[in-house]
Scaffold this active site. Structure first.
Site, PDB file in Angstrom:
ATOM      1  N   ARG A  16       0.825  -1.194   0.000  1.00 11.99           N
ATOM      2  CA  ARG A  16       0.000   0.000   0.000  1.00 11.99           C
ATOM      3  C   ARG A  16       0.857   1.241   0.000  1.00 11.99           C
ATOM      4  O   ARG A  16       1.947   1.249   0.562  1.00 11.99           O
ATOM      5  CB  ARG A  16      -0.853   0.036   1.283  1.00 11.99           C
ATOM      6  CG  ARG A  16      -2.159  -0.714   1.140  1.00 11.99           C
ATOM      7  CD  ARG A  16      -2.904  -0.680   2.426  1.00 11.99           C
ATOM      8  NE  ARG A  16      -1.995  -0.799   3.545  1.00 11.99           N
ATOM      9  CZ  ARG A  16      -2.251  -0.331   4.750  1.00 11.99           C
ATOM     10  NH1 ARG A  16      -3.379   0.291   4.989  1.00 11.99           N
ATOM     11  NH2 ARG A  16      -1.393  -0.496   5.719  1.00 11.99           N
ATOM     12  N   SER A  69       8.151  -5.286   6.009  1.00 13.94           N
ATOM     13  CA  SER A  69       7.824  -6.241   7.083  1.00 13.94           C
ATOM     14  C   SER A  69       8.523  -7.575   6.950  1.00 13.94           C
ATOM     15  O   SER A  69       7.888  -8.621   6.739  1.00 13.94           O
ATOM     16  CB  SER A  69       6.316  -6.409   7.142  1.00 13.94           C
ATOM     17  OG  SER A  69       5.755  -5.141   7.276  1.00 13.94           O
ATOM     18  N   ASP A  82       6.341  -3.662  10.280  1.00 17.00           N
ATOM     19  CA  ASP A  82       4.901  -3.371  10.474  1.00 17.00           C
ATOM     20  C   ASP A  82       4.493  -3.384  11.954  1.00 17.00           C
ATOM     21  O   ASP A  82       3.612  -2.637  12.374  1.00 17.00           O
ATOM     22  CB  ASP A  82       4.000  -4.307   9.644  1.00 17.00           C
ATOM     23  CG  ASP A  82       4.323  -5.781   9.802  1.00 17.00           C
ATOM     24  OD1 ASP A  82       5.293  -6.117  10.503  1.00 17.00           O
ATOM     25  OD2 ASP A  82       3.601  -6.614   9.209  1.00 17.00           O
TER      26      ASP A  82
HETATM   27  C1  GLC Z   1       6.992 -12.039   9.146  1.00 20.79           C
HETATM   28  C2  GLC Z   1       8.145 -11.048   9.063  1.00 20.79           C
HETATM   29  C3  GLC Z   1       8.015  -9.958  10.097  1.00 20.79           C
HETATM   30  C4  GLC Z   1       6.644  -9.322  10.017  1.00 20.79           C
HETATM   31  C5  GLC Z   1       5.546 -10.384  10.116  1.00 20.79           C
HETATM   32  C6  GLC Z   1       4.154  -9.817   9.997  1.00 20.79           C
HETATM   33  O1  GLC Z   1       7.104 -12.730  10.333  1.00 20.79           O
HETATM   34  O2  GLC Z   1       9.377 -11.719   9.218  1.00 20.79           O
HETATM   35  O3  GLC Z   1       9.023  -8.976   9.943  1.00 20.79           O
HETATM   36  O4  GLC Z   1       6.490  -8.376  11.019  1.00 20.79           O
HETATM   37  O5  GLC Z   1       5.748 -11.354   9.114  1.00 20.79           O
HETATM   38  O6  GLC Z   1       3.964  -9.161   8.794  1.00 20.79           O
END
Ligand code: GLC
Length: 497
Positions: A105, A173, A226
């Site tokens: 996004r 993320s 995130d």
């Molecule tokens: C995976 C990623 C992590 C993220 C999570 C949720 O575990 O390694 O960095 O926060 O997904 O999106």
């Protein structure tokens, strides 16, 4: 003749009866076998409260180990370089880019300080699957292109101050080793991404080069996970937020730690005495986790075997796939779907977690939704009520195990923070866990089970003051807020005053 005919008739009737009886026996044998597989799985997935307490204790212990040294634990406990969360005083136009699943996004927000509401616009793009396993160049070009198009639609409601560059909060993320607030290298991919040449890369550098290639003049002010964005966004709306959890395609948590409790932090001590930690709890594992043969084969056949074990037990990417694996065994060993195995059932990830949730939530007396999903997803056209009921039960077992383990993880964080009990004579502080992610938002039975289990672990008195709160798009808005509080211009102003 009459006697012969009568005898032939009797034989025929008997034979037909025998076929029916055999069929019934075969079918009842089938159900009995399927039932046995189901019970065995239920037994192995059981996460009784005592077991969850052990999981939570292991989580707390691993948190300590991960904070003590890099590589000290399966929990990376990554330092985010965020030592101050947004206050609400932030002003100006900021962008956010949220990349972490099959969609990404782009967001822009106009912040006007405490007195004014946030003006916000966003757009979502899905990532073509080949880009998730291609080259980093291609992926970042695609993202930068979409961002540039979005920036071009900015209208007069949004304004960047003359002479200043637009600034971006980049929510990336995946596990990143941060080098500063706005730079870091990718440790590894998770959640089905697998782009070899990006591992070890400076992700902001890659994005910046891609933005230059598409002629976009923008600066990354903050690189965040995130969970960190959700924590920032959540706390902005509610000061009682102490931790954030993502339950979506993947799962993870972040929380606010005191700097003196982070032995591995070698940098200057921040004035706040606090630092946000990205736990990367998806990679947690412990001998107390109720693992089954289905989890083992899922892991072994995944893109990242041996990694993200906690994530593989509970996140949106995997729950439906666990259900598929159970059904596969029932089809193979108990002819659950009849003499033939539905060909579609062989396809990994064909049962998506939203399909599973829809079946699990089916309240109709004939389990109509389950029937439709079987038809649409697996091309099974003649499902009996008995079959449908068993499928709902499988969904329930798999979802409850995941939700209970997630609650144990949260309980582990609360223990680390010393917020899991009411201290004698003290008024208990309120603690809020901001949660974002489609799994938590849309899978009601999962969410309810998580909340119930957390209450069970905390006990009635403590549970009164500890709640989870859906923080919808916390991470997008949180990233823009963090870009604002770590804006290059603030730092320049700060250093010249
Ligand atoms: C995976 C990623 C992590 C993220 C999570 C949720 O575990 O390694 O960095 O926060 O997904 O999106």
């Amino acid at each position: 003749m009459g006697k012969v005919a009568a005898a032939v008739c009797t034989v025929a009737v008997c034979a037909a009866a025998l076929v029916v009886v055999r069929r019934q026996m075969k079918s009842s044998g089938r159900w009995a076998k399927a039932e046995a597989i189901l019970r065995e799985m239920e037994d192995k997935c059981g996460a009784p409260t005592e077991n969850l307490r052990q999981v939570a204790d292991a989580m707390t212990a691993e948190m300590h180990a991960g904070l003590a040294s890099d590589g000290g634990s399966k929990l990376k406990m990554l330092i985010s370089f965020i030592d101050n969360l947004p206050t609400g005083d932030e002003k100006g136009l900021f962008y956010a880019l949220d990349l972490g699943g099959t969609n990404f996004r782009v967001i822009r927000v106009q912040l006007g300080g405490k007195e004014s509401t946030i003006r916000r616009e966003s757009e979502e793009f899905s990532i073509p699957p080949h880009l998730m396993v291609g080259s980093s160049h291609e992926l970042f070009d695609f993202i930068a292109g979409a961002l540039a198009k979005f920036v071009a639609t900015e209208n007069e409601d949004f304004h960047v101050l003359p002479g200043k560059l637009r600034e971006l909060g980049f929510t990336f993320s995946f596990p990143v080793r941060q080098l500063s607030i706005a730079s870091g290298t990718l440790i590894k991919w998770t959640k089905g991404f697998h782009i070899e040449d990006a591992v070890g890369e400076d992700v902001v550098g890659e994005l910046t080069k891609a933005m230059q290639r598409v002629g976009l003049d923008m600066r990354v002010a903050a690189l965040i996970n995130d969970t960190v964005g959700t924590l920032a966004g959540g706390k902005y709306n509610n000061p009682d937020v102490v931790a954030a959890v993502i339950l979506g395609t993947g799962t993870n948590a972040a929380y606010i730690e005191r700097t003196h409790a982070i032995p591995k932090w070698q940098g200057p001590l921040p004035k706040s005495g606090e630092m946000v930690i990205n736990m990367e709890w998806g990679n947690f594992r412990s001998s107390h986790l109720p693992l089954t043969e289905y989890d083992q084969s899922l892991d072994a056949e995944s893109l990242n075997p041996g990694e993200q074990i906690f994530e593989k037990l509970m996140s949106g990417m995997y729950l439906g796939e666990i259900v598929r694996r159970v059904l596969m065994r029932m089809a193979e060993e108990a002819s659950f779907f009849g003499d033939n195995i539905p060909p579609k059932l062989h396809i990994p990830f064909i049962i998506r977690t939203p399909d599973m949730a829809a079946m699990h939530h089916d309240n109709s007396s004939d389990l109509k939704v389950v029937g439709c999903k079987l038809k649409d997803v697996l091309e099974v056209h003649n499902s009996s009520l008995k079959m449908r009921k068993m499928i709902v039960e499988i969904c329930d077992i798999v979802a409850s195990r995941g939700a209970r383990l997630a609650a144990a993880g949260i309980f582990g964080i609360l223990k680390k923070l010393g917020r899991n009990t009411v201290k004698d004579g003290e008024k208990q502080q309120r603690s809020v866990i901001a949660v974002d992610g489609g799994l938590f938002e849309h899978y009601t039975k999962f969410r309810n089970c998580l909340n119930r289990t957390l209450q069970e672990l905390l006990g009635e008195d403590t549970a009164e003051n500890i709640v989870t709160e859906l923080s919808n798009d916390g991470s997008g808005t949180g990233a823009a807020l963090l870009a604002a509080s770590y804006s290059q211009y603030l730092q320049i102003e700060g250093s010249s005053s």
